[in-house]
Design a protein around this motif. Structure first.
Motif, PDB file in Angstrom:
ATOM      1  N   ASP A 120       0.807  -1.222   0.000  1.00  0.00           N
ATOM      2  CA  ASP A 120       0.000   0.000   0.000  1.00  0.00           C
ATOM      3  C   ASP A 120       0.839   1.271   0.000  1.00  0.00           C
ATOM      4  N   GLU A 121       2.177   1.151   0.019  1.00  0.00           N
ATOM      5  CA  GLU A 121       3.029   2.343   0.018  1.00  0.00           C
ATOM      6  C   GLU A 121       2.788   3.234  -1.190  1.00  0.00           C
ATOM      7  N   PRO A 122       2.554   2.676  -2.400  1.00  0.00           N
ATOM      8  CA  PRO A 122       2.272   3.555  -3.551  1.00  0.00           C
ATOM      9  C   PRO A 122       1.039   4.423  -3.340  1.00  0.00           C
ATOM     10  N   ILE A 123       0.090   3.955  -2.551  1.00  0.00           N
ATOM     11  CA  ILE A 123      -1.124   4.731  -2.304  1.00  0.00           C
ATOM     12  C   ILE A 123      -0.781   6.005  -1.535  1.00  0.00           C
ATOM     13  N   LEU A 124       0.058   5.893  -0.494  1.00  0.00           N
ATOM     14  CA  LEU A 124       0.423   7.068   0.294  1.00  0.00           C
ATOM     15  C   LEU A 124       1.337   8.002  -0.501  1.00  0.00           C
ATOM     16  N   ARG A 125       2.185   7.445  -1.352  1.00  0.00           N
ATOM     17  CA  ARG A 125       3.017   8.315  -2.185  1.00  0.00           C
ATOM     18  C   ARG A 125       2.150   9.149  -3.129  1.00  0.00           C
ATOM     19  N   GLU A 126       1.090   8.550  -3.620  1.00  0.00           N
ATOM     20  CA  GLU A 126       0.163   9.277  -4.491  1.00  0.00           C
ATOM     21  C   GLU A 126      -0.546  10.382  -3.713  1.00  0.00           C
ATOM     22  N   VAL A 127      -0.936  10.107  -2.457  1.00  0.00           N
ATOM     23  CA  VAL A 127      -1.572  11.124  -1.630  1.00  0.00           C
ATOM     24  C   VAL A 127      -0.602  12.283  -1.377  1.00  0.00           C
ATOM     25  N   ARG A 128       0.648  11.946  -1.121  1.00  0.00           N
ATOM     26  CA  ARG A 128       1.659  12.980  -0.871  1.00  0.00           C
ATOM     27  C   ARG A 128       1.845  13.857  -2.105  1.00  0.00           C
ATOM     28  N   GLN A 129       1.821  13.246  -3.277  1.00  0.00           N
ATOM     29  CA  GLN A 129       1.960  14.007  -4.509  1.00  0.00           C
ATOM     30  C   GLN A 129       0.751  14.913  -4.723  1.00  0.00           C
ATOM     31  N   GLN A 130      -0.434  14.415  -4.382  1.00  0.00           N
ATOM     32  CA  GLN A 130      -1.647  15.241  -4.489  1.00  0.00           C
ATOM     33  C   GLN A 130      -1.541  16.471  -3.597  1.00  0.00           C
ATOM     34  N   LEU A 131      -1.004  16.278  -2.392  1.00  0.00           N
ATOM     35  CA  LEU A 131      -0.840  17.396  -1.475  1.00  0.00           C
ATOM     36  C   LEU A 131       0.121  18.432  -2.048  1.00  0.00           C
ATOM     37  N   GLN A 132       1.194  17.972  -2.674  1.00  0.00           N
ATOM     38  CA  GLN A 132       2.157  18.889  -3.269  1.00  0.00           C
ATOM     39  C   GLN A 132       1.540  19.651  -4.433  1.00  0.00           C
ATOM     40  N   ASP A 133       0.704  18.934  -5.238  1.00  0.00           N
ATOM     41  CA  ASP A 133       0.179  19.547  -6.463  1.00  0.00           C
ATOM     42  C   ASP A 133      -1.047  20.414  -6.208  1.00  0.00           C
ATOM     43  N   THR A 134      -1.964  19.930  -5.389  1.00  0.00           N
ATOM     44  CA  THR A 134      -3.255  20.620  -5.222  1.00  0.00           C
ATOM     45  C   THR A 134      -3.517  21.118  -3.815  1.00  0.00           C
ATOM     46  N   GLY A 135      -2.719  20.654  -2.857  1.00  0.00           N
ATOM     47  CA  GLY A 135      -2.944  21.046  -1.471  1.00  0.00           C
ATOM     48  C   GLY A 135      -3.942  20.171  -0.746  1.00  0.00           C
ATOM     49  N   ILE A 136      -4.585  19.253  -1.460  1.00  0.00           N
ATOM     50  CA  ILE A 136      -5.562  18.346  -0.865  1.00  0.00           C
ATOM     51  C   ILE A 136      -5.223  16.930  -1.297  1.00  0.00           C
TER      52      ILE A 136
END
Length: 558
Positions: A120-136
């Motif tokens: 499930d680590e790729p799932i959290l990396r995707e969330v982290r990228q979303q935070l960087q790109d959109t703030g959410i």
């Protein structure tokens, strides 16, 4: 030279009447400027005090907001956390202890990626990228390891905090929820849904409405569509009455309504109709669905098309009736010589009486009284022959099974009458122990007589090596409980070996030299068809005790 003394209003520096001197003008200017400066300082002071008050209000609001935030965070069931841009914990709410088994201070400085299931680590990396790109970021579902090594299913949502000047992410805020139970419930629900969709039985779910027009259909599985020809879209919102027709049993529907109105499940059979008008036999079970307060919210109906089963059962009954009939014919064939002798007796008596009457007519006129006596004897013997023939016809006639209320003891006596010639021929004594006032049974009397004949003939054959004076056949009747009567057929023959007892009701198994092994299986099937059974018990004195157990009136099984 003497100076002149300045006179008021005269000389330099002396103001004339109504005019200021230079000194006074300067003094007034200074006073004016002082007043202006004082006013400015006062205004500045007031403005500063207002700004200080505003700042204090903001600070108080911030303190209250922070207090509310901490109160919310520390008492929330969800885990609230703050992270550096790299994901390390800066703050963790106390709910991390029941959720993960760690105290807040044990997580500070550690990465939020620690303990995440590798898959499930790729799932959290995707969330982290979303935070960087959109703030959410999120919501995202992943597995998180607890201190004890077990995993929970967690759902996380996050927001990024940015530097106002540069826009760079300075902090991440996350809310994590334990959804293990919800996930388990969802998986169970998916499993149930999959099972219902793949089930062979039709499943129909309706609302709880019972008043007309009746419950509305809310769900129909694919098996229902295959069985009825209707698609789920065609039946949703309609009532199951759309499947009923001319041969749908009103009595069954009334019973259904009564059961459901009492909140009880219902099971029954009736005729229903497909979309194309085709008729089928429906077997269905309806049960209530209750909420957490026990209120009925829906009805679930499990339905089966048992048309082919009913046809097979009808064919099986016909085949069984034919087999039973053949068995009766076979029994009568084996008793033929004794029955012929039994029938010959009244016929011979009739012939003798008629011949005597003819002889007397040839000599002298008959006396009326003597003629009446002679004709009465002829009539009695003719009636005896007629009864024998009627019993034989009733026993061997091919017909559908017909259940009526019958007296058990009368059945026993009727069977004895049929076999009595063979009993005399085999020198077998009959010992009756019949209980009075037995409850009636709902049975086909001919079939029960057939069972008794089979059991009695087996008992007689088992005594063929028993000394003639000792051959005794005992028949007894009794009530064994509130719902059953028992007929016992006991002999003192050679019995049945213990290792063969488990097979005596199997077709074609026999202990006789010339037997076909069908008498006991047919008798057993007749007993079961009447809701009863046959038991075989070896006697300690030798011989067997066969017990026919049948339900009393009102307890029979169709």
């Amino acid at each position: 030279m003497s100076q002149k003394r300045d006179e008021p209003g005269g000389g330099k520096g002396v103001k004339s009447k109504g005019r200021l001197t230079d000194a006074e003008a300067v003094e007034q200017e200074i006073e004016r400027r002082v007043r202006e400066r004082t006013q400015e300082l006062t205004d500045a002071r007031d403005a500063l005090e207002k700004r200080l008050a505003a700042h204090e209000a903001v600070a108080q609001a911030l303190r209250e907001s922070e207090a509310r935030y901490r109160l919310l965070a520390e008492h929330a069931s969800d885990m609230i956390s703050r992270h550096g841009p790299d994901g390390s914990y800066r703050y963790v709410s106390p709910s991390c202890l029941p959720m993960l088994g760690y105290k807040p201070e044990e997580l500070l400085g550690k990465s939020a990626f620690a303990g995440v299931h590798p898959d499930d680590e790729p799932i959290l990396r995707e969330v982290r990228q979303q935070l960087q790109d959109t703030g959410i970021g999120g919501p995202a579902v992943f597995r998180k390891r607890r201190r004890d090594g077990s995993y929970i299913w967690a759902e996380v949502t996050g927001r990024a905090v940015n530097d106002p000047a540069t826009g760079a992410v300075t902090e991440l805020i996350a809310v994590t929820r334990d959804i293990t139970e919800r996930r388990r419930a969802e998986q169970q629900l998916r499993l149930i849904e999959s099972a219902v969709k793949q089930a062979d039985e039709a499943v129909l779910i309706t609302d709880a409405q019972l008043e007309r027009p009746g419950p509305r259909i809310e769900y129909a599985n694919p098996a229902f569509e295959r069985m009825t020809g209707y698609t789920s879209e065609e039946v949703i919102g309609k009532t199951p009455r759309m499947l009923q027709g001319s041969r749908t049993s009103r009595a069954v529907l009334d019973q259904l309504r009564t059961q459901l109105s009492q909140g009880k499940p219902f099971q029954g059979e009736t005729f229903n109709y497909r979309k194309d008008g085709g008729e089928y036999v429906l077997s269905w079970h309806i049960g209530p669905v209750r909420d957490e307060h026990g209120r009925i919210t829906h009805w679930v109906s499990i339905q089966r098309d048992i048309t082919a089963q009913k046809q097979a059962e009808q064919l099986a009954r016909q085949r069984q009736a034919e087999l039973i009939h053949v068995s009766r014919l076979s029994t009568m064939g084996e008793l033929a010589s004794e029955l012929a002798h039994e029938l010959n007796q009244p016929l011979a008596a009739i012939s003798s009486y008629v011949q005597g009457a003819l002889n007397r007519i040839g000599d002298t006129p008959l006396d009326p009284e003597a003629s009446r006596d002679l004709l009465g004897r002829v009539a009695a013997q003719a009636d005896r022959a007629s009864q024998i023939i009627r019993r034989l016809r009733r026993f061997v006639r091919k017909r559908e099974p017909q259940r009526t209320l019958v007296d058990v003891n009368e059945l026993i006596r009727g069977a004895i009458e049929l076999i009595e010639p063979e009993l005399r021929h085999q020198s077998v004594q009959i010992d009756l122990a019949l209980m009075d006032n037995l409850p009636q049974i709902a049975a086909d009397p001919v079939q029960i007589e057939q069972v008794l004949l089979n059991l009695m003939r087996n008992a007689m054959e088992a005594m063929d090596r028993t000394p003639t004076p000792e051959r005794k056949l005992c028949l007894a009747s009794e009530v064994i409980d509130d719902a059953h009567v028992q007929i016992s057929v006991r002999d003192n023959g050679y019995g049945i070996p213990k290792h063969q007892l488990d097979h005596i009701f199997e077709p074609f198994f026999t202990t006789k030299q010339r037997g076909m092994g069908m008498g006991l299986p047919i008798s057993h099937s007749i007993a079961e068809a009447h809701g009863g059974r046959i038991e075989a018990h070896p006697l300690t004195t030798g011989g067997m005790d066969f017990r026919l157990i049948l339900p009393t009136e009102g307890n029979d099984v169709d």
